[in-house]
Design an enzyme around this catalytic site. Structure first.
Site, short mmCIF file in Angstrom:
data_model
loop_
_atom_site.label_atom_id
_atom_site.label_comp_id
_atom_site.label_asym_id
_atom_site.label_seq_id
_atom_site.Cartn_x
_atom_site.Cartn_y
_atom_site.Cartn_z
N ASP A 22 30.01 32.28 -8.98
CA ASP A 22 29.34 31.54 -7.93
C ASP A 22 27.84 31.80 -7.94
O ASP A 22 27.39 32.94 -8.14
CB ASP A 22 29.88 31.96 -6.56
CG ASP A 22 31.05 31.11 -6.10
OD1 ASP A 22 31.19 29.96 -6.58
OD2 ASP A 22 31.82 31.59 -5.24
N LYS B 163 29.18 28.07 -10.69
CA LYS B 163 29.64 27.14 -9.66
C LYS B 163 28.66 27.15 -8.50
O LYS B 163 28.20 28.21 -8.09
CB LYS B 163 31.04 27.54 -9.15
CG LYS B 163 31.56 26.61 -8.03
CD LYS B 163 33.01 26.91 -7.67
CE LYS B 163 33.20 28.12 -6.79
NZ LYS B 163 32.61 27.93 -5.43
N GLU C 271 37.74 22.09 -1.37
CA GLU C 271 38.15 23.05 -0.35
C GLU C 271 38.35 22.38 1.00
O GLU C 271 37.48 21.65 1.49
CB GLU C 271 37.10 24.17 -0.21
CG GLU C 271 37.50 25.20 0.84
CD GLU C 271 36.65 26.45 0.83
OE1 GLU C 271 36.89 27.33 1.69
OE2 GLU C 271 35.75 26.56 -0.02
#
Length: 260
Positions: free
Chosen positions: A81, A109, A178
């Protein structure tokens, strides 16, 4: 597991199993079990650092934990991330993404869609693989007014679809969805040529990810609907990971009780 193998999952219909890891020991266990992807998540701000959100996680934190995970995992695809405010412009994005790649990540990401067009494009131009993240974006928790399911109304659903298609055009290799309704996640997944990895997005995504602490029943505070404790019915961590991978592959997880 590599970028080319990631494409083959989409083509074959095989499900992708992903867990977060933040250190060499857990990464090694997950790797030995055959997990497809290990995400070095900024969720470490919650589960490691004890924060209420992920906003205090720094680039130095992500580099440190990426280095640790890389020492423990050699087979799984490693995605790291990019933390809050580490990709506010194209040049900053490239500099920070390079740091994570040098630390051992094979892909980075970051959250968001068309508002980060320049950041997606500069990484594409420099050959750095990217995983997108749409739907609920934990780094935008303040702007989104708490953690809520996204894409329930037509306007927000259309934006998720638009952003997903744009990310594909900018060379993104996979997208995490998500906390979106299962029917929307199914529509997005079927519309894209790249894999989707769901968390609270239903069984019809191309893969599933959970925070490893959640998967092992290590909770502090609120437990999201999409979480399942795989340790409770298994004798040890390795067996729990094996059970998670099997449940993702045979599509028994997530069930309707874990979906919106």
């Amino acid at each position: 597991m590599n970028i080319e193998a990631l494409k083959s999952f989409k083509q074959s219909g095989d499900k992708i199993a992903c867990l977060t890891a933040y250190d060499a020991s857990f990464a090694s266990v997950f790797d030995t079990c055959g997990i497809d992807i290990i995400l070095i998540g900024d969720s470490l701000g919650n589960v490691i650092q004890g924060g209420e959100n992920t906003l205090d996680v720094s680039m130095d934190d992500m580099v440190y934990h990426t280095q640790a995970v890389t020492k423990g995992a050699q087979n799984a695809l490693r995605i790291a991330d990019m933390p809050y405010q580490s990709y506010t412009n194209a040049e900053q994005t490239l500099t920070n993404a390079k740091r994570l790649i040098m630390a051992g990540a094979q892909m980075v990401k970051f959250e968001g869609g068309c508002e980060h067009e320049a950041s997606f494009k500069i990484l594409q131009d420099n050959g750095i693989p990217v995983c997108g993240h749409l739907g609920l974006q934990p780094q935008s928790v303040i702007e989104m007014d708490d953690y809520k399911v996204q894409g329930r109304d037509k306007q927000s659903a259309d934006k998720i679809i638009k952003d997903a298609l744009a990310l594909v055009s900018w060379g993104v290799k996979a997208i995490v969805l998500e906390c979106v309704p299962a029917n929307l996640a199914k529509q997005v997944s079927q519309s894209l040529s790249i894999p989707t990895i769901g968390i609270g997005a239903g069984v019809n995504c191309d893969g599933q990810v959970l925070v490893s602490y959640d998967m092992l029943g290590i909770h502090v505070g609120h437990v999201p609907k999409f979480v399942k404790n795989f340790l409770i019915d298994n004798g040890d961590v390795k067996s729990a990971v094996d059970a998670f991978i099997k449940a993702v592959k045979d599509k028994s997880f997530p069930g309707e009780e874990h979906s919106y």
